[in-house]
Design a protein around this motif. Sequence first.
Motif, short mmCIF file in Angstrom:
data_model
loop_
_atom_site.label_atom_id
_atom_site.label_comp_id
_atom_site.label_asym_id
_atom_site.label_seq_id
_atom_site.Cartn_x
_atom_site.Cartn_y
_atom_site.Cartn_z
N LEU A 11 -14.71 -5.00 -56.64
CA LEU A 11 -13.62 -5.97 -56.57
C LEU A 11 -13.07 -6.32 -57.96
O LEU A 11 -12.00 -6.91 -58.08
CB LEU A 11 -14.10 -7.23 -55.85
CG LEU A 11 -14.33 -7.03 -54.34
CD1 LEU A 11 -15.05 -8.23 -53.75
CD2 LEU A 11 -13.02 -6.77 -53.61
N SER A 27 -12.27 -9.84 -48.14
CA SER A 27 -11.59 -9.15 -49.23
C SER A 27 -10.88 -7.90 -48.74
O SER A 27 -9.96 -7.40 -49.39
CB SER A 27 -12.60 -8.78 -50.33
OG SER A 27 -13.44 -7.71 -49.92
N GLU A 82 -15.29 -14.86 -58.29
CA GLU A 82 -14.81 -15.10 -56.93
C GLU A 82 -13.44 -15.76 -56.93
O GLU A 82 -12.61 -15.49 -56.05
CB GLU A 82 -15.80 -15.97 -56.16
CG GLU A 82 -17.05 -15.25 -55.69
CD GLU A 82 -18.08 -15.03 -56.79
OE1 GLU A 82 -18.65 -13.93 -56.87
OE2 GLU A 82 -18.32 -15.97 -57.59
N VAL A 137 -10.79 -13.03 -57.34
CA VAL A 137 -10.62 -12.28 -56.10
C VAL A 137 -9.84 -13.11 -55.09
O VAL A 137 -8.91 -12.61 -54.43
CB VAL A 137 -11.99 -11.88 -55.51
CG1 VAL A 137 -11.81 -11.21 -54.14
CG2 VAL A 137 -12.74 -10.94 -56.45
N GLN A 138 -10.19 -14.38 -54.97
CA GLN A 138 -9.51 -15.26 -54.03
C GLN A 138 -8.02 -15.35 -54.35
O GLN A 138 -7.18 -15.26 -53.45
CB GLN A 138 -10.14 -16.65 -54.07
CG GLN A 138 -9.31 -17.77 -53.43
CD GLN A 138 -8.99 -17.51 -51.97
OE1 GLN A 138 -9.78 -16.90 -51.25
NE2 GLN A 138 -7.84 -17.96 -51.52
N ARG A 169 -6.09 -12.19 -53.36
CA ARG A 169 -5.94 -11.94 -51.91
C ARG A 169 -5.20 -13.08 -51.21
O ARG A 169 -5.00 -13.03 -50.00
CB ARG A 169 -7.31 -11.72 -51.26
CG ARG A 169 -8.16 -12.96 -51.06
CD ARG A 169 -9.43 -12.66 -50.26
NE ARG A 169 -10.09 -13.89 -49.83
CZ ARG A 169 -9.81 -14.55 -48.72
NH1 ARG A 169 -8.88 -14.10 -47.90
NH2 ARG A 169 -10.46 -15.65 -48.41
N ASP A 180 -5.85 -5.43 -52.77
CA ASP A 180 -4.90 -6.40 -53.30
C ASP A 180 -3.51 -6.11 -52.75
O ASP A 180 -2.71 -5.41 -53.36
CB ASP A 180 -4.93 -6.32 -54.82
CG ASP A 180 -4.09 -7.39 -55.49
OD1 ASP A 180 -3.55 -8.26 -54.79
OD2 ASP A 180 -3.99 -7.36 -56.74
#
Length: 470
Positions: A132, A209, A410, A413-414, A417, A469
């Motif tokens: 990720l 994800s 995290e 990544v959050q 997305r 993504d």
Amino acid sequence: MKKILYIGLLALTATGCFKNSDLNIDPNRSITVDPSLLFSGASTQFSLLRVGELTWPIALMSQMWASGGRWGLEQAKYDQTRIRSAWGRTYTDVLKNLEVAIKVAQSTQPVNKNALAQCKIMKAFAYSQTSLLWGDIPFTDAATGTVDLPKFDKQADVLNGTIALLDEAIAQIDPASKGIIAPNDLYYGGDMTKWRKLANSLKLRILFSMVDADPTKGTAIGQLVAAGNMIGATTDAMQFQYYNQPGRQNPRYSFTAIFRGGVQSDWYCSNVVYNLLASLNDPRIPYFFQAGPGAAANEYVALNTVENYTPKSSLVNMNLLKPDLPEVSFSYSEQLLLEAEAIARGFAAGGFDLATQRMRAGVRASLVSFGVPAAQSDTYANQLPALTAANYRVVLAQQQYLDLFMRPIEGWVQNRRSGAIGQEIPAMTTPAGAPVAGLVRRLLYRSEEINSNPNTPTGLAVDSPLWFDK
């Protein structure tokens, strides 16, 4: 820092007349390695990377923290030095130790299935995190010790592979038996019930994800939520404990103590985070940040990515850089907010009323975890708007981002997305003078990997999106 375990494996060879003899074996030297020691070493290194090497560049690149110019304007956009180190150490110090631990555990009779499960869960976590951040990575050929030039597996294959690893681990767990226990299980002390909950929660995180790139994952998300048996309380959270003792302190504190005499003067208040908190009248502002030395009490001055600090510039609160602050890998608040998203998006049953309940509970848990008093947390969470088809994406994405403030891996990544490219929540702009047109969307492979392994993808820019993504 935690004491780092360096564990070597002896490769013994016998030749000549001693080929079938015990005469060349030193009875005082071990020729095997305890899987629990390898697991402990891998866990320690993984946590150190998360709170150290990967925190600084990702928190700055993702605009979760501001550099104030202390690290140079370019470094606020991309820091290849620490990223290079993190790539190598993830494979050599984390994944290699776990791979060897699994092989040793499998060859020992009777096979300790719980120990195998614990190693596989950590392996799935490490591989999913690495993918990720970087995208396509060595997975099927990696850390085996038999492949010199591993292929780079596609991100979708890596993430599906980590889900398969978690399924294997869950099937092997027997809560009535022992696995790796304290002091070598530095997360749960050998509580296999909690390890099983974590495995299910990690599956949920990985599936989320993937779901925008692979909508079929929505069904799996719904099944997980319906089945439950995931992180269900703050006591189930996955965290690595640090201590206020020399050599055992949280690396974020150690950096400040060693280089700044214990005075926080490096990590500043980002206007992205502050503006979001202020717009929501969020009570976490004084818990996230502290006023600059030249500012008035309760005066908060945020910075953008390239602004230099002044005496009034607000900083990341020193209470979040304490020596004994644990490194949180998966929290109860994250779990509740993911469940709220699953329900709101229709992957799981319950409708918007239940999604709202989960969201408010998740926000309350997040506020309390940052030190906001329980009564104030209740009041704030209960007045948050009810989720609807029109607002749930924005409301949830805002709260998920804020919840991950001290977990930049995290959090990044959050954010990626949270919406289509250019429509992320919260919105960000490319720093002035950046060498690319868009936001940083990926880490780059280190030059050593590119030069030594022809399978390494090349020609990528930091604003090139990863597969997940969308």
